[in-house]
Design a protein around this motif. Structure first.
Motif, mmCIF file in Angstrom:
data_model
loop_
_atom_site.group_PDB
_atom_site.id
_atom_site.type_symbol
_atom_site.label_atom_id
_atom_site.label_comp_id
_atom_site.label_asym_id
_atom_site.label_seq_id
_atom_site.Cartn_x
_atom_site.Cartn_y
_atom_site.Cartn_z
ATOM 1 N N ALA A 102 0.841 -1.188 0.000
ATOM 2 C CA ALA A 102 0.000 0.000 0.000
ATOM 3 C C ALA A 102 0.880 1.243 0.000
ATOM 4 C CB ALA A 102 -0.927 -0.001 1.207
ATOM 5 N N ARG A 103 1.830 1.248 -0.911
ATOM 6 C CA ARG A 103 2.812 2.331 -0.961
ATOM 7 C C ARG A 103 2.131 3.683 -1.214
ATOM 8 N NH1 ARG A 103 8.025 1.694 -2.477
ATOM 9 N NH2 ARG A 103 7.517 -0.366 -3.299
ATOM 10 N N PRO A 104 2.295 4.640 -0.319
ATOM 11 C CA PRO A 104 1.679 5.946 -0.528
ATOM 12 C C PRO A 104 2.288 6.660 -1.734
ATOM 13 C CG PRO A 104 2.373 5.645 1.755
ATOM 14 C CD PRO A 104 2.991 4.555 0.957
ATOM 15 N N GLU A 105 1.548 7.604 -2.292
ATOM 16 C CA GLU A 105 2.070 8.424 -3.368
ATOM 17 C C GLU A 105 3.281 9.207 -2.855
ATOM 18 O OE1 GLU A 105 1.142 8.592 -6.534
ATOM 19 O OE2 GLU A 105 -0.293 6.976 -6.176
ATOM 20 N N GLY A 106 4.244 9.434 -3.731
ATOM 21 C CA GLY A 106 5.409 10.223 -3.364
ATOM 22 C C GLY A 106 6.529 9.423 -2.744
ATOM 23 N N ARG A 107 6.363 8.076 -2.654
ATOM 24 C CA ARG A 107 7.437 7.256 -2.106
ATOM 25 C C ARG A 107 8.457 6.888 -3.180
ATOM 26 N NH1 ARG A 107 7.333 7.664 3.412
ATOM 27 N NH2 ARG A 107 5.266 7.173 4.240
ATOM 28 N N GLY A 108 8.038 6.912 -4.442
ATOM 29 C CA GLY A 108 8.915 6.466 -5.507
ATOM 30 C C GLY A 108 8.908 4.961 -5.619
ATOM 31 N N LYS A 109 9.296 4.465 -6.777
ATOM 32 C CA LYS A 109 9.376 3.033 -7.004
ATOM 33 C C LYS A 109 10.833 2.585 -6.933
ATOM 34 C CE LYS A 109 5.414 3.125 -10.159
ATOM 35 N NZ LYS A 109 4.973 2.872 -11.556
ATOM 36 N N ALA A 110 11.025 1.280 -6.687
ATOM 37 C CA ALA A 110 12.390 0.748 -6.647
ATOM 38 C C ALA A 110 13.126 1.054 -7.947
ATOM 39 C CB ALA A 110 12.350 -0.760 -6.396
ATOM 40 N N GLU A 111 12.409 0.969 -9.072
ATOM 41 C CA GLU A 111 13.025 1.230 -10.375
ATOM 42 C C GLU A 111 13.509 2.684 -10.475
ATOM 43 O OE1 GLU A 111 10.084 -0.102 -9.865
ATOM 44 O OE2 GLU A 111 10.194 -2.137 -10.692
ATOM 45 N N ASP A 112 12.765 3.605 -9.843
ATOM 46 C CA ASP A 112 13.170 5.009 -9.870
ATOM 47 C C ASP A 112 14.471 5.219 -9.096
ATOM 48 O OD1 ASP A 112 10.813 5.601 -11.253
ATOM 49 O OD2 ASP A 112 9.706 5.996 -9.406
ATOM 50 N N TRP A 113 14.547 4.620 -7.926
ATOM 51 C CA TRP A 113 15.765 4.730 -7.116
ATOM 52 C C TRP A 113 16.953 4.072 -7.823
ATOM 53 C CZ3 TRP A 113 16.054 7.851 -3.019
ATOM 54 C CH2 TRP A 113 14.875 8.217 -2.372
ATOM 55 N N LEU A 114 16.696 2.935 -8.454
ATOM 56 C CA LEU A 114 17.774 2.222 -9.139
ATOM 57 C C LEU A 114 18.266 3.015 -10.346
ATOM 58 C CD1 LEU A 114 19.483 -0.327 -9.183
ATOM 59 C CD2 LEU A 114 17.695 -1.436 -10.545
ATOM 60 N N GLU A 115 17.348 3.605 -11.089
ATOM 61 C CA GLU A 115 17.740 4.420 -12.237
ATOM 62 C C GLU A 115 18.528 5.648 -11.782
ATOM 63 O OE1 GLU A 115 18.292 5.890 -16.069
ATOM 64 O OE2 GLU A 115 17.738 3.879 -15.367
ATOM 65 N N ALA A 116 18.094 6.272 -10.702
ATOM 66 C CA ALA A 116 18.822 7.429 -10.168
ATOM 67 C C ALA A 116 20.222 7.015 -9.707
ATOM 68 C CB ALA A 116 18.047 8.061 -9.016
ATOM 69 N N ALA A 117 20.323 5.825 -9.098
ATOM 70 C CA ALA A 117 21.629 5.310 -8.665
ATOM 71 C C ALA A 117 22.537 5.057 -9.862
ATOM 72 C CB ALA A 117 21.437 4.031 -7.864
ATOM 73 N N TYR A 118 21.959 4.507 -10.913
ATOM 74 C CA TYR A 118 22.721 4.256 -12.151
ATOM 75 C C TYR A 118 23.272 5.572 -12.716
ATOM 76 C CZ TYR A 118 23.076 3.788 -17.262
ATOM 77 O OH TYR A 118 23.483 3.866 -18.581
ATOM 78 N N GLN A 119 22.418 6.575 -12.824
ATOM 79 C CA GLN A 119 22.851 7.861 -13.367
ATOM 80 C C GLN A 119 23.917 8.501 -12.484
ATOM 81 O OE1 GLN A 119 22.091 8.969 -16.275
ATOM 82 N NE2 GLN A 119 20.381 7.615 -16.815
ATOM 83 N N GLN A 120 23.766 8.369 -11.164
ATOM 84 C CA GLN A 120 24.745 8.945 -10.246
ATOM 85 C C GLN A 120 26.068 8.195 -10.316
ATOM 86 O OE1 GLN A 120 24.213 11.802 -8.506
ATOM 87 N NE2 GLN A 120 26.390 11.677 -7.988
ATOM 88 N N LEU A 121 26.010 6.886 -10.472
ATOM 89 C CA LEU A 121 27.235 6.093 -10.627
ATOM 90 C C LEU A 121 28.026 6.555 -11.840
ATOM 91 C CD1 LEU A 121 28.858 3.488 -9.691
ATOM 92 C CD2 LEU A 121 27.581 2.295 -11.470
ATOM 93 N N LEU A 122 27.337 6.784 -12.949
ATOM 94 C CA LEU A 122 28.019 7.248 -14.160
ATOM 95 C C LEU A 122 28.604 8.641 -13.957
ATOM 96 C CD1 LEU A 122 25.636 6.149 -17.075
ATOM 97 C CD2 LEU A 122 27.428 4.840 -15.930
ATOM 98 N N LEU A 123 27.895 9.456 -13.192
ATOM 99 C CA LEU A 123 28.311 10.838 -13.002
ATOM 100 C C LEU A 123 29.481 10.988 -12.044
ATOM 101 C CD1 LEU A 123 27.606 13.846 -13.580
ATOM 102 C CD2 LEU A 123 26.137 13.758 -11.552
#
Length: 214
Positions: free
Chosen positions: A14-35
């Motif tokens: 029952a994830r509330p709105e605004g928590r983000g999805k695991a895929e969102d965090w993983l994609e952000a981590a990927y972009q930050q790793l490259l950066l």
């Protein structure tokens, strides 16, 4: 690698709105790793990038280590599977087989070169990651060797040629060599001849180039 954790709900069903999805965090981590490399992949940094609260991260991952493990698995699933898949792709000749593999070097949907370099840099300072990279290297080399043997090259020769193909490309990445697509394609016939002992016909190079418009 450990970063302090927060209490996570028993279930995220029952994830509330605004928590983000695991895929969102993983994609952000990927972009930050490259950066900025693995040391820059921090929960607070990612939360700011996503416009979410830091605590919302823990709806998706137990802690930073779990996120980094998922990032490493994503790399292996993409790059190792992509390269092995091209090695196993149907080819009537060894030249066609080699061109299938060359697709990886020009198509990030098959093999993400920036991700590859970032993971290898991470492995230089983390033994556990280095071990994962080593296993991936061995699997990729075996796939290349098997491909060459399938096209009639004897085992010892296939082994050396597989290493030449693979280590050349890893060196290319590590040196951050800059070439345009057209420059790389202009050298394809010679690379193939060096790697497999047979030269591309002009129509084979043309078909390959058509798959990778500049």
């Amino acid at each position: 690698m450990t970063e302090s954790t927060a209490t996570r709900p028993e279930s995220a069903s029952a994830r509330p709105e605004g928590r983000g999805k695991a895929e969102d965090w993983l994609e952000a981590a990927y972009q930050q790793l490259l950066l900025g490399g693995v040391d820059s992949v921090r929960v607070l940094t990612l939360a700011k990038t996503l416009g979410l609260s830091r605590t919302s991260f823990y709806w998706s991952f137990k802690d930073r280590d779990a996120l980094l493990a998922a990032l490493l698995a994503r790399w292996d699933a993409h790059n190792t599977a992509g390269l092995i898949g091209r090695c196993e792709q149907y080819a009537a000749t060894v030249v066609e087989a080699m061109l299938n593999v060359f697709d990886c070097w020009l198509d990030e949907s098959l093999f993400d070169s920036r991700f590859e370099l970032a993971i290898r840099n991470w492995g230089l300072k983390n033994d556990e990651v280095a071990a994962v990279v080593d296993r991936a290297d061995q699997a990729r080399l075996q796939a290349l060797t098997t491909m060459l043997m399938r096209h009639g090259q004897p085992g010892p020769q296939a082994d050396v040629r597989a290493r030449t193909i693979y280590l050349t490309q890893i060196g290319y990445l590590s040196m951050r060599t800059q070439e345009s697509v057209s420059e790389r394609i202009s050298r394809v016939a010679e690379y193939v001849e060096v790697f497999v002992g047979e030269r591309c016909a002009p129509q084979e190079v043309a078909r390959f180039a058509a798959r990778h418009p500049a």
